[in-house]
Scaffold this active site. Structure first.
Site, PDB file in Angstrom:
ATOM      1  N   HIS A   1       5.392  -3.838   0.216  1.00 33.49           N
ATOM      2  CA  HIS A   1       5.372  -5.154   0.848  1.00 33.49           C
ATOM      3  C   HIS A   1       4.201  -5.969   0.325  1.00 33.49           C
ATOM      4  CE1 HIS A   1       7.824  -2.764   3.614  1.00 33.49           C
ATOM      5  NE2 HIS A   1       8.422  -3.908   3.895  1.00 33.49           N
TER       6      HIS A   1
ATOM      7  N   TYR B   1      -0.518  -6.846  -2.493  1.00 32.81           N
ATOM      8  CA  TYR B   1       0.718  -6.125  -2.761  1.00 32.81           C
ATOM      9  C   TYR B   1       0.453  -4.670  -2.409  1.00 32.81           C
ATOM     10  CZ  TYR B   1       2.762 -10.134  -5.131  1.00 32.81           C
ATOM     11  OH  TYR B   1       3.287 -11.367  -5.418  1.00 32.81           O
ATOM     12  N   CYS B   2       0.985  -4.230  -1.292  1.00 40.35           N
ATOM     13  CA  CYS B   2       0.803  -2.874  -0.780  1.00 40.35           C
ATOM     14  C   CYS B   2       2.002  -2.055  -1.269  1.00 40.35           C
ATOM     15  CB  CYS B   2       0.744  -2.943   0.742  1.00 40.35           C
ATOM     16  SG  CYS B   2       0.451  -1.376   1.533  1.00 40.35           S
ATOM     17  N   ILE B   3       1.763  -1.182  -2.241  1.00 36.06           N
ATOM     18  CA  ILE B   3       2.841  -0.542  -2.991  1.00 36.06           C
ATOM     19  C   ILE B   3       2.810   0.980  -2.816  1.00 36.06           C
ATOM     20  CG2 ILE B   3       3.844  -0.273  -5.296  1.00 36.06           C
ATOM     21  CD1 ILE B   3       3.876  -3.190  -4.232  1.00 36.06           C
TER      22      ILE B   3
END
Length: 142
Positions: free
Chosen positions: A100, A114-116
Site C-alpha cells: 500500500h 510505499y509500504c511493500i
C-alpha cells in the site's frame, strides 16, 4: 503465467501476498531492515519497481520507499478491506499485489510511503544488475 505455474515458482508466502492480496508479518521479513545498493523487482515478472536509493527506515515493519523507479511500473487501486480505506499498490505488468501507499512519508521526498511486502520483491544487487539483465538501470545510481 497461470496460477498453477505460479504456485510452483513462488513460495507459499509469495503466492499468498502477490496473488491473494496477503500481507506478511511485520519486522520479520527479508527486506525490512536491509539497505544494500540495488534494484527491487516484482518476484513474479521481474519488472523493476524500486531502487535502494528511495528506500528508508519508516519503522512500519515492512520495506518502505518514497517512490517507484517509474510511476508507470506500478498501479494504484482503492482498497476498502479490513474496515479502512487505503491505496493498494500493484505491479503494472504482472498485476502482483505489492502493498500500500500512504501519505505519511518524508515530506522532503514527496510525502509518500510505499509500504511493500518483502515477499513480493526480488532484490538485484547493484554489482549484478548487468549480469541479471538490468544494465539499463545502472544509470539510476550515478
Amino acid at each position: 503465467m497461470k496460477k498453477e505455474e505460479l504456485k510452483k515458482k513462488l513460495s507459499p508466502l509469495a503466492y499468498r501476498v502477490t496473488q491473494e492480496n496477503g500481507t506478511e508479518a511485520p519486522f520479520t521479513n527479508e527486506f525490512d531492515d536491509f539497505f544494500e545498493k540495488g534494484l527491487y523487482v516484482d518476484i513474479v515478472s521481474g519488472e523493476p519497481l524500486f531502487t535502494s536509493l528511495d528506500k528508508y527506515q519508516s519503522g512500519c515493519g515492512w520495506p518502505a520507499f518514497t517512490q517507484p523507479i517509474d510511476k508507470k511500473m506500478v498501479k494504484e487501486k482503492r482498497d476498502k478491506s479490513l474496515f479502512m480505506e487505503r491505496t493498494e499498490v500493484r505491479s503494472s505488468n504482472a498485476d502482483s499485489h505489492l502493498g500500500h501507499v500512504f501519505t505519511d512519508g518524508p515530506l522532503d521526498k514527496g510525502g509518500l510511503r510505499y509500504c511493500i511486502n518483502s515477499a513480493a520483491l526480488r532484490f538485484i544487487p547493484f554489482d549484478q544488475l548487468e549480469s541479471e539483465g538490468y544494465g539499463d538501470y545502472i544509470k539510476y545510481f550515478s
